[in-house]
Design a protein around this motif. Sequence first.
Motif, short mmCIF file in Angstrom:
data_model
loop_
_atom_site.label_atom_id
_atom_site.label_comp_id
_atom_site.label_asym_id
_atom_site.label_seq_id
_atom_site.Cartn_x
_atom_site.Cartn_y
_atom_site.Cartn_z
N ALA A 199 13.84 5.67 -15.35
CA ALA A 199 14.27 6.64 -14.34
C ALA A 199 13.09 7.12 -13.49
CB ALA A 199 14.96 7.83 -15.01
N ALA A 200 11.96 7.39 -14.15
CA ALA A 200 10.76 7.83 -13.43
C ALA A 200 10.26 6.73 -12.50
CB ALA A 200 9.68 8.24 -14.42
N LEU A 201 10.28 5.48 -12.99
CA LEU A 201 9.82 4.35 -12.18
C LEU A 201 10.71 4.16 -10.96
CD1 LEU A 201 7.42 2.46 -12.56
CD2 LEU A 201 8.96 0.80 -13.61
N ALA A 202 12.02 4.34 -11.15
CA ALA A 202 12.95 4.22 -10.03
C ALA A 202 12.69 5.29 -8.98
CB ALA A 202 14.39 4.31 -10.54
N ASP A 203 12.40 6.52 -9.44
CA ASP A 203 12.10 7.60 -8.49
C ASP A 203 10.82 7.30 -7.72
OD1 ASP A 203 14.31 9.16 -9.11
OD2 ASP A 203 13.27 10.28 -10.69
N LEU A 204 9.80 6.80 -8.42
CA LEU A 204 8.54 6.45 -7.74
C LEU A 204 8.79 5.39 -6.67
CD1 LEU A 204 5.39 6.39 -7.46
CD2 LEU A 204 5.44 4.56 -9.18
N CYS A 205 9.51 4.34 -7.02
CA CYS A 205 9.76 3.25 -6.07
C CYS A 205 10.53 3.75 -4.85
CB CYS A 205 10.52 2.13 -6.76
SG CYS A 205 9.57 1.23 -8.01
N ALA A 206 11.51 4.65 -5.07
CA ALA A 206 12.31 5.16 -3.96
C ALA A 206 11.46 5.97 -3.00
CB ALA A 206 13.46 6.01 -4.50
N VAL A 207 10.65 6.88 -3.54
CA VAL A 207 9.81 7.73 -2.69
C VAL A 207 8.71 6.93 -2.02
CG1 VAL A 207 8.18 9.65 -2.71
CG2 VAL A 207 10.30 9.83 -4.00
N TYR A 208 8.05 6.05 -2.79
CA TYR A 208 6.94 5.25 -2.27
C TYR A 208 7.42 4.34 -1.14
CZ TYR A 208 2.99 1.99 -2.21
OH TYR A 208 1.92 1.21 -1.82
N SER A 209 8.56 3.68 -1.32
CA SER A 209 9.05 2.74 -0.31
C SER A 209 9.44 3.46 0.97
CB SER A 209 10.24 1.95 -0.86
OG SER A 209 11.32 2.81 -1.21
N GLU A 210 10.01 4.67 0.85
CA GLU A 210 10.35 5.45 2.04
C GLU A 210 9.09 5.87 2.79
OE1 GLU A 210 12.65 9.62 3.26
OE2 GLU A 210 13.05 8.65 1.33
N ASN A 211 8.09 6.32 2.05
CA ASN A 211 6.83 6.73 2.64
C ASN A 211 6.16 5.56 3.37
OD1 ASN A 211 4.10 8.80 1.34
ND2 ASN A 211 4.45 7.99 3.35
N MET A 212 6.12 4.39 2.72
CA MET A 212 5.47 3.23 3.33
C MET A 212 6.22 2.78 4.58
SD MET A 212 2.76 2.79 1.63
CE MET A 212 2.20 1.19 2.20
N ARG A 213 7.56 2.82 4.56
CA ARG A 213 8.32 2.48 5.75
C ARG A 213 7.95 3.40 6.90
NH1 ARG A 213 13.66 3.88 7.35
NH2 ARG A 213 12.94 5.98 6.74
N ASP A 214 7.84 4.70 6.62
CA ASP A 214 7.50 5.66 7.66
C ASP A 214 6.08 5.46 8.20
OD1 ASP A 214 9.99 6.72 7.28
OD2 ASP A 214 9.32 8.43 6.09
N LEU A 215 5.21 4.88 7.38
CA LEU A 215 3.84 4.59 7.81
C LEU A 215 3.73 3.26 8.55
CD1 LEU A 215 1.85 5.74 4.63
CD2 LEU A 215 1.92 6.89 6.86
N GLY A 216 4.82 2.50 8.57
CA GLY A 216 4.81 1.22 9.25
C GLY A 216 4.29 0.07 8.42
#
Length: 352
Positions: A182-199
């Motif tokens: 569950a923690a790993l899934a939360d990390l991946c969700a937040v990290y991927s959104e952040n990276m998308r926003d950074l281009g």
Amino acid sequence: MSVVVCSENRRADWDELIANCADATSGHLWQWREVVGSAYGFDSHYLLAQDGRGRPIAAAPFIFVRSFLYGSELASMPYIDYGGVCHADGLDPAARDAAQAELIAHARELAAKLRAKRLHIRSLHQLGAPFEVSTEKVAQHLALASTLDEQLRRLPSERRNRLKRVEKLKLGVEVSDATDPAALADLCAVYSENMRDLGSPTHGRRFFSQLAGHLRDRLSLIRVRSSGRVVAAGLAMNFRGSMTLPWTGATAEARPVYATNALYWAGIRLGIESGCHTFDFGRSTFGSGIFEFKRQWGPTPVQPYWSTLYLSPRAASPRHRKSLQTISRLWRYMPLGVARTVGPGLRRGISN
């Protein structure tokens, strides 16, 4: 002196040498070849320098990164800040220089044999010509106190005020085992959104799962919640008393509630509780907003050197290619679901 490529049957020699190199970093850990090999299928070339008696005296790990966008690269090390050559304690300066020269020469021959476009080395040691050296990004290291109260007193007043606001907002902070699904899934969700926003394309679940599996004893996963929702997360790594957050992410909802402050303070707290002496904020461009955020915690600047040798006439730095700059700008508008699906396939070929 001779240089050999370490295979699995020489892992004990590698591990013993790394344990006795004061200048070794987390990038020299044997497990990195297993993480990258399992997640992305890239070949590793771990080079070991030996003296006349066959005793290991220096090492340099390399991974051959293949990319149709950026071109192939023999890198030490991709995806993290540090790699390069480390040396056995007790070597005199002349022996250190000789070992490094032999390892770099062998790496150049290997890169040419693999038809790599670039030989790329990330290190705290500066390399001379013919390497081009980048120093535009600076690491920042914070000396840790023995107690959290003492660390809080050491912080600049502006940072203490931010942490007081975090406390009033009653954000939830959780530290978990990195293998917790569950923690790993939360990390991946937040990290991927952040990276998308950074281009930028994102690492995927497989990469982080391999990290957690192979480096579990060194990793902790930190999540910050606001109104029950995870708005910031990071993967903390402990190596020889230095705590760092190499992979972090925060959503748009994180900024108004100072969740990134809460995340880094949790990392610093974890470092102190783990007996660490240093918190490594990692690299950022001098003068940038991220650099200023880190600077306000009171760390000391440390200059890492990213050195590149271009082996092909057309192997200019990828960041100078206008087509890739355009792709980065457009990536920010990519639907999140698409970015999460397509991103890891592109990210594997980007060594930064």
